[in-house]
Every structure is written in C-alpha cells, then in structure tokens.
Motif scaffolding. Structure first.
Motif, short mmCIF file in Angstrom:
data_model
loop_
_atom_site.label_atom_id
_atom_site.label_comp_id
_atom_site.label_asym_id
_atom_site.label_seq_id
_atom_site.Cartn_x
_atom_site.Cartn_y
_atom_site.Cartn_z
N UNK A 1 -11.40 -10.75 2.59
CA UNK A 1 -10.33 -10.09 1.57
C UNK A 1 -10.83 -8.50 1.19
N UNK A 2 -12.10 -8.26 1.05
CA UNK A 2 -12.31 -6.83 0.58
C UNK A 2 -12.26 -6.10 2.00
N UNK A 3 -12.61 -6.57 2.93
CA UNK A 3 -12.51 -5.63 4.27
C UNK A 3 -10.95 -5.55 4.34
N UNK A 4 -10.10 -6.46 4.02
CA UNK A 4 -8.82 -5.88 4.16
C UNK A 4 -8.17 -5.07 3.12
N UNK A 5 -8.50 -5.20 2.04
CA UNK A 5 -8.09 -4.31 1.06
C UNK A 5 -8.70 -2.82 1.14
N UNK A 6 -9.85 -2.82 1.88
CA UNK A 6 -10.38 -1.45 2.03
C UNK A 6 -9.67 -0.72 2.80
N UNK A 7 -8.78 -1.23 3.69
CA UNK A 7 -7.82 -0.50 4.62
C UNK A 7 -6.71 0.30 3.80
N UNK A 8 -6.20 -0.48 2.80
CA UNK A 8 -5.40 0.11 1.90
C UNK A 8 -4.21 1.02 2.39
N UNK A 9 -3.64 1.33 1.47
CA UNK A 9 -3.77 1.10 -0.19
C UNK A 9 -3.07 -0.18 -0.49
N UNK A 10 -2.45 -0.93 0.34
CA UNK A 10 -1.95 -2.15 0.01
C UNK A 10 -2.36 -3.44 1.07
N UNK A 11 -1.97 -4.48 0.67
CA UNK A 11 -2.62 -5.51 1.68
C UNK A 11 -2.04 -5.46 2.85
N UNK A 12 -0.71 -4.91 3.43
CA UNK A 12 -0.37 -4.54 4.57
C UNK A 12 -0.88 -3.26 4.83
N UNK A 13 -1.61 -2.47 4.27
CA UNK A 13 -1.57 -1.06 4.62
C UNK A 13 -0.73 -0.30 3.69
N UNK A 14 0.00 0.43 4.51
CA UNK A 14 0.97 1.53 3.77
C UNK A 14 2.12 0.86 3.14
N UNK A 15 2.31 -0.29 3.51
CA UNK A 15 3.43 -1.01 3.28
C UNK A 15 3.33 -1.83 2.11
N UNK A 16 3.85 -1.65 0.83
CA UNK A 16 3.95 -2.52 -0.52
C UNK A 16 4.93 -3.61 -0.10
N UNK A 17 4.07 -4.83 -0.44
CA UNK A 17 5.15 -5.95 -0.18
C UNK A 17 4.90 -6.96 -1.45
N UNK A 18 5.66 -8.13 -1.27
CA UNK A 18 5.54 -9.21 -2.40
C UNK A 18 3.94 -9.33 -2.37
N UNK A 19 3.28 -9.41 -1.10
CA UNK A 19 1.89 -9.87 -1.33
C UNK A 19 1.13 -8.93 -2.21
N UNK A 20 1.35 -7.96 -2.69
CA UNK A 20 0.82 -6.97 -3.62
C UNK A 20 1.14 -7.61 -4.75
N UNK A 21 2.13 -8.17 -5.14
CA UNK A 21 2.68 -8.62 -6.40
C UNK A 21 1.76 -9.79 -6.55
N UNK A 22 1.70 -10.55 -5.64
CA UNK A 22 0.77 -11.92 -5.87
C UNK A 22 -0.83 -11.57 -6.16
#
Ligand SMILES: N[C@@H](CCC(=O)N[C@@H](CS)C(=O)NCC(=O)O)C(=O)O
Length: 216
Positions: free
Chosen positions: A140-161
């Motif tokens: 999880x933290x390796x993914x978040x470190x890529x940031x700024x959001x779970x999917x990288x540059x794209x904010x999505x419902x995953x970030x609300x969760x």
C-alpha cells in the motif's frame, strides 16, 4: 438528472457509511438518507434486518436493487454517475488499477488491520488473504508514495475510500502514522465533501446521543 438514479443510503454517523456519504457528496448528486441510531441498536431491529440481514451499514437502495458492502457501494455509485468522472471507465488503462485498489481495501487491508487491532495472528502466510501485515502495508505505502493519489495524478472514488479509511485507522493507531500515509490523509481530507460529512455526522451523533440519554 433522471429520476431512475435516485438512491437511498442507510447511514449511521461516524461509521463505514460515512465514506459512502462522502462519495455521494463528492459526486454532487441528490440522495435520500435513512439514518439509523446505532446507539439505540436500530441496525439490529427487524425493520432494518429486512433491508440488510447483516445488520450493517452502509447499505444502498437503487430502485429494486440492494447493494451492501462499502466497496460494492463505491463501485456502484461511481459507475452510476459517470459524469462525475470518479471511476475510470471500462477500456481506460486505469480501470484495472482502480478495481485493484478498491478491492485491496476490503480483501487485504481491512482484515489485516482488524486482525492487528484485535491481536489475532493471521492465518499461515499462504492461506491468509493478506499474507502478513508488513507485506500488505508495504504494498500500500509503495503505491501511495507514487502519489499524489492512489491512481497517481488522477483523483478517483478510490481516494474517497482510502482517505476516509486511513483517517480513522491512523486516528485509532491501527495503522502507523508514516509521513507517506499522513500526507495522503491530509490531501484526501482537505476535500470540501469530507468537511460537509463531518458536520452532518456530528449533528446526527449529538441527536442520537440525546435520544438515548432521554430514552426517546
Ligand atoms: N463488510 C462491511 C462491514 C460494515 C460494518 O462493519 N459496518 C459497521 C459500522 S462501521 C456496522 O454496521 N456495525 C453494526 C453492527 O454490527 O451492529 C462493509 O464493508 O460494508
């Protein structure tokens, strides 16, 4: 908006349904709330068990469809309102990663965190749905470190969760407050939708507390 997209969220303040409520606010769509006072045990009453036999929130009604399980509700709502662009559509290269991180939450993160908080040993590594806490957490933290959001540059419902989940799990010290987690929590928590739900939940919680204290 077509009337056939009217949804009702079964909600109790400061619970997992607060995430679904935040998503509805983020989507900016009309919704009905059916509020349950858990302090009074309303989630275990026959009226609600007829809706969700699990006696759990969140639950969502859309027409004749009942959707339970917060991740299913997130996926359903984000797809129901595609104009909000909170879910990469089928065919988008981010659709797979989006599904991956949504399901990772329910299938790996939650069981690992709850086992940790209740001091239960995980099942043996090959059988455990999340392996071990360290592996799950590093993934999880390796993914978040890529940031700024779970999917990288794209904010999505995953970030609300994930924003909501990492807020409460760090608050209750169930998850280490690493800088990568805390900066993500701060970013996801800065959305106006989060502030609106905080206010609504505080009001509901106070009303529920007062009802229980006064015996009404
Ligand atoms: N697996 C369910 C878990 C839902 C859940 O545990 N909700 C809690 C609130 S955070 C609940 O409704 N508890 C009431 C009870 O069990 O009496 C989901 O992801 O939606």
């Amino acid at each position: 908006m077509n009337d056939d997209r009217k949804v009702t969220l079964y909600h109790s303040p400061n619970t997992r349904s607060s995430g679904a409520l935040t998503l509805l606010e983020e989507l900016g769509v009309p919704y009905e709330l059916h509020v349950l006072n858990m302090k009074a045990g309303e989630q275990r009453q026959p009226q609600y068990l007829a809706v969700n036999p699990m006696g759990k929130v969140p639950a969502l009604k859309h027409g004749d469809a009942l959707i339970t399980e917060q991740v299913a509700i997130f996926l359903y709502l984000a797809d129901l309102f595609p104009e909000a662009k909170l879910a990469p559509p089928i065919g988008d290269p981010l659709r797979g990663p989006y599904l991956r991180w949504m399901i990772f939450y329910a299938a790996c993160f939650e069981p690992a965190v709850i086992d940790g908080a209740t001091h239960r040993d995980p099942a043996p590594q090959p059988m455990s749905p999340y392996g071990d806490f360290e592996t799950m957490f590093r993934t999880l933290t390796d993914q978040l470190a890529k940031g700024p959001y779970v999917l990288g540059e794209r904010f999505s419902a995953a970030d609300v969760l994930w924003g909501g989940a990492l807020t409460w799990t760090t608050m209750f010290k169930m998850v280490p407050e690493l800088p990568v987690i805390m900066s993500y929590v701060q970013r996801a928590g800065a959305r106006p939708s989060v502030a609106r739900v905080k206010v609504k939940d505080a009001e509901l919680a106070a009303t529920h507390e007062a009802a229980v204290s006064s015996g009404t």
